[in-house]
Design a protein around this motif. Structure first.
Motif, PDB file in Angstrom:
ATOM      1  N   UNK A  91       0.838  -1.205   0.000  1.00 13.99           N
ATOM      2  CA  UNK A  91       0.000   0.000   0.000  1.00 13.99           C
ATOM      3  C   UNK A  91       0.871   1.253   0.000  1.00 13.99           C
ATOM      4  N   UNK A  92       1.937   1.229   0.808  1.00  7.74           N
ATOM      5  CA  UNK A  92       2.860   2.363   0.887  1.00  7.74           C
ATOM      6  C   UNK A  92       3.522   2.614  -0.470  1.00  7.74           C
ATOM      7  N   UNK A  93       3.999   1.572  -1.104  1.00  9.82           N
ATOM      8  CA  UNK A  93       4.657   1.728  -2.399  1.00  9.82           C
ATOM      9  C   UNK A  93       3.670   2.197  -3.469  1.00  9.82           C
ATOM     10  N   UNK A  94       2.431   1.718  -3.416  1.00 14.11           N
ATOM     11  CA  UNK A  94       1.398   2.185  -4.343  1.00 14.11           C
ATOM     12  C   UNK A  94       1.110   3.671  -4.114  1.00 14.11           C
ATOM     13  N   UNK A  95       1.049   4.071  -2.838  1.00  9.40           N
ATOM     14  CA  UNK A  95       0.835   5.472  -2.457  1.00  9.40           C
ATOM     15  C   UNK A  95       1.954   6.334  -3.045  1.00  9.40           C
ATOM     16  N   UNK A  96       3.207   5.905  -2.861  1.00  6.84           N
ATOM     17  CA  UNK A  96       4.362   6.657  -3.387  1.00  6.84           C
ATOM     18  C   UNK A  96       4.274   6.807  -4.903  1.00  6.84           C
ATOM     19  N   UNK A  97       3.898   5.744  -5.569  1.00 12.77           N
ATOM     20  CA  UNK A  97       3.782   5.762  -7.020  1.00 12.77           C
ATOM     21  C   UNK A  97       2.719   6.764  -7.475  1.00 12.77           C
ATOM     22  N   UNK A  98       1.583   6.785  -6.816  1.00 13.22           N
ATOM     23  CA  UNK A  98       0.495   7.705  -7.178  1.00 13.22           C
ATOM     24  C   UNK A  98       0.875   9.160  -6.866  1.00 13.22           C
ATOM     25  N   UNK A  99       1.666   9.380  -5.827  1.00 13.36           N
ATOM     26  CA  UNK A  99       2.112  10.734  -5.503  1.00 13.36           C
ATOM     27  C   UNK A  99       3.003  11.304  -6.606  1.00 13.36           C
ATOM     28  N   UNK A 100       3.754  10.450  -7.281  1.00 13.00           N
ATOM     29  CA  UNK A 100       4.662  10.908  -8.335  1.00 13.00           C
ATOM     30  C   UNK A 100       3.928  11.575  -9.493  1.00 13.00           C
ATOM     31  N   UNK A 101       2.663  11.243  -9.692  1.00 12.29           N
ATOM     32  CA  UNK A 101       1.910  11.835 -10.802  1.00 12.29           C
ATOM     33  C   UNK A 101       1.353  13.217 -10.461  1.00 12.29           C
ATOM     34  N   UNK A 102       1.514  13.634  -9.211  1.00  7.12           N
ATOM     35  CA  UNK A 102       1.043  14.957  -8.811  1.00  7.12           C
ATOM     36  C   UNK A 102       2.090  16.009  -9.162  1.00  7.12           C
TER      37      UNK A 102
END
Length: 160
Positions: A91-102
């Motif tokens: 979940x943490x790694x998925x969160x980090x990945x989604x933050x990169x698109x911001x």
């Protein structure tokens, strides 16, 4: 954006609460409350709730977001530059990945007192099956809480 999760273990429900405000923390741009069936541990529930809240913000078109939550372990893991091999690591790694698109983001720990509006919505969702979004002002149940949270600085920046 403030988010929180609440668990009702006796009925195996989890609630998510999210409150999205303007930069001055005055105007509520959106609020969201959703029920999930299942029994998760607190850390997993808070990580999952944060990830869903982030996805809601992105779906509303926001690209510059300051996220605040009272799940210090989750926030520290997401802010870490190291891979997370814990039980919430995926979940943490998925969160980090989604933050990169911001375009721009910041993730801060906030004490429970500064996260009451999101907590109230999460608690409501953990006890009342719902999937509600409010787009033009907060629901009545958090109006007073939102007003109190506007004027009191509760965030503790853990990014340093």
């Amino acid at each position: 954006m403030n988010w929180d999760a609440s668990i009702a273990k006796d009925i195996d429900w989890m609630g998510l609460g999210m409150v999205l405000r303007d930069e001055q923390r005055i105007v509520v741009l959106a609020a969201y409350s959703k029920t999930f069936v299942g029994n998760l541990d607190v850390l997993t529930a808070k990580a999952r709730a944060g990830l869903i809240a982030l996805q809601v913000c992105k779906s509303l078109g926001f690209t510059k977001i300051h996220l605040e939550g009272n799940a210090q372990g989750v926030i520290s893991a997401i802010n870490s530059r190291h891979p997370d091999w814990s039980s919430i690591g995926m979940l943490v790694e998925d969160f980090k990945l989604k933050l990169q698109s911001l375009q721009q983001w910041q993730l801060s720990f906030v004490r429970r007192e500064g996260n009451q509006a999101a907590h109230t919505l999460a608690n409501l969702a953990s006890r009342t099956f719902m999937n509600n979004m409010w787009l033009h002002g907060p629901p009545e149940c958090i109006v007073g809480i939102v007003q109190r949270e506007q004027v009191t600085p509760y965030a503790l920046n853990l990014n340093q």
